[in-house]
Design a protein around this motif. Structure first.
Motif, PDB file in Angstrom:
ATOM      1  N   ARG A   1       3.406 -11.788  -0.594  1.00 51.72           N
ATOM      2  CA  ARG A   1       2.538 -12.925  -0.301  1.00 51.72           C
ATOM      3  C   ARG A   1       1.701 -13.336  -1.520  1.00 51.72           C
ATOM      4  N   SER A   2       1.500 -12.404  -2.439  1.00 52.11           N
ATOM      5  CA  SER A   2       0.732 -12.736  -3.641  1.00 52.11           C
ATOM      6  C   SER A   2       1.623 -13.268  -4.765  1.00 52.11           C
TER       7      SER A   2
ATOM      8  N   LYS B   1       4.319 -11.644  -5.990  1.00 54.22           N
ATOM      9  CA  LYS B   1       5.002 -10.558  -6.704  1.00 54.22           C
ATOM     10  C   LYS B   1       6.132 -10.007  -5.825  1.00 54.22           C
TER      11      LYS B   1
ATOM     12  N   LYS C   1       2.140  -7.518   1.138  1.00 53.94           N
ATOM     13  CA  LYS C   1       1.035  -8.133   0.389  1.00 53.94           C
ATOM     14  C   LYS C   1       1.503  -8.563  -1.007  1.00 53.94           C
TER      15      LYS C   1
END
Length: 319
Positions: A70-71, A73, A67
């Motif tokens: 995908r964001s 970071k 996650k």
């Protein structure tokens, strides 16, 4: 120090050595975003990165890791402080996910694990870095320079002893299980063996005199040294002077009968290790080959008892 802050994950956040890695990440101006440990006694994170996400299950950690990517970071480095037998799998996880790894000693338990990881590095264009902190110790660096300057045909006589007292808990934990820790030589001695190979060259002989759950001792020949070594977690083998002073650890390295003092100077060696990684001078999997080979051979070698060139402390071992 890196010019741009890097994002870190940490596996093994409740381990003994984890705070040194947290400090190194913080002191080099980087960020710990996510951490994992099946044990939730990780309040120490608050002293360094209170906003880091924390998981006790690998599956949820893996999801959180993805996650973050995908964001936007992306995790640049995974610091690995997990039990020794899991290092291989956790390095693979880091490399497959496009991150570099910084792994505690011993980086793996077997030479073939090392070679497989070197292949995976190339496959995923990522790097696994090893913590070989004694190579950064000022006194050890001075010793290496001294040996290099000596006559090339000089062979040095060396005695190494390291006793670090551990309680009954040790044998209940993974550290007391050879298949998980690699045995006492790997668990408390591998960084000393790395230092010896770094200073004195390739190993040419590896004899084992004693090898049990709480003590191991043997004799190594390097290109430029003959080394008698003794390692133990049993306080009964501490020298009388150490016991009288109330010390629970004894560390000694003598060369030609002269003590090499390196008891101090350990505080910031993990931070120094990270700094070297960020400048492209970290220690590689190939750098770890000699020490991993030594401890693997020690594990496979039948002890020969008190014959040949054994360490003087061996005479204290009666069981």
């Amino acid at each position: 120090m890196s010019s741009e802050a890097k994002n870190f994950a940490l596996i093994g956040a409740a381990g003994y050595v984890a705070p040194r890695h947290m400090r190194a990440i913080k002191d080099t101006g980087n960020n710990l975003l996510i951490a994992l440990d099946p044990n939730d006694s990780v309040g120490v994170i608050d002293s360094y990165f209170p906003n880091a996400d924390f998981f006790v299950e690998f599956e949820r950690f893996d999801r959180g890791f993805d996650k973050l990517r995908r964001s936007g970071k992306r995790i640049d480095y995974v610091s690995i402080c997990s039990p020794n037998y899991l290092h291989d799998a956790h390095i693979r996880f880091a490399l497959r996910n496009g991150a570099n790894a910084i792994c505690e000693k011993p980086v793996v338990l077997n030479p073939w694990n090392l070679e497989a990881l070197i292949e995976i590095e190339s496959e995923f264009n990522s790097t696994a870095n090893c913590i070989l902190q004694l190579r950064l110790h000022p006194q050890i660096q001075a010793l290496k320079a001294q040996i290099a300057a000596a006559p090339k045909d000089q062979i040095f006589d060396v005695d190494l002893s390291y006793i670090t007292s551990r309680g009954h808990w040790y044998f209940t934990s993974w550290k007391g299980q050879d298949e998980k820790s690699g045995g006492i030589a790997a668990n408390i001695g591998v960084h000393f063996f790395d230092m010896l190979a770094w200073v004195f060259g390739d190993v040419t002989k590896n004899d084992v005199h004693i090898h049990s759950g709480d003590v191991a001792a043997g004799y190594l020949e390097f290109e430029r040294a003959r080394v008698r070594w003794f390692l133990s977690i049993n306080s009964k083998y501490l020298p009388d002077a150490a016991k009288a002073a109330g010390r629970t650890t004894h560390r000694s390295l003598t060369i030609e009968g002269k003590e090499i003092e390196f008891s101090e100077g350990f505080v910031d060696l993990h931070t120094r290790s990270y700094e070297e990684v960020f400048t492209g001078n970290g220690f590689t999997l190939k750098d770890a080959r000699a020490s991993i080979g030594i401890v693997s051979d020690i594990r496979k070698t039948a002890p020969k008892g008190l014959t040949g060139e054994y360490h003087p402390f061996c005479s204290l071992v009666t069981d």
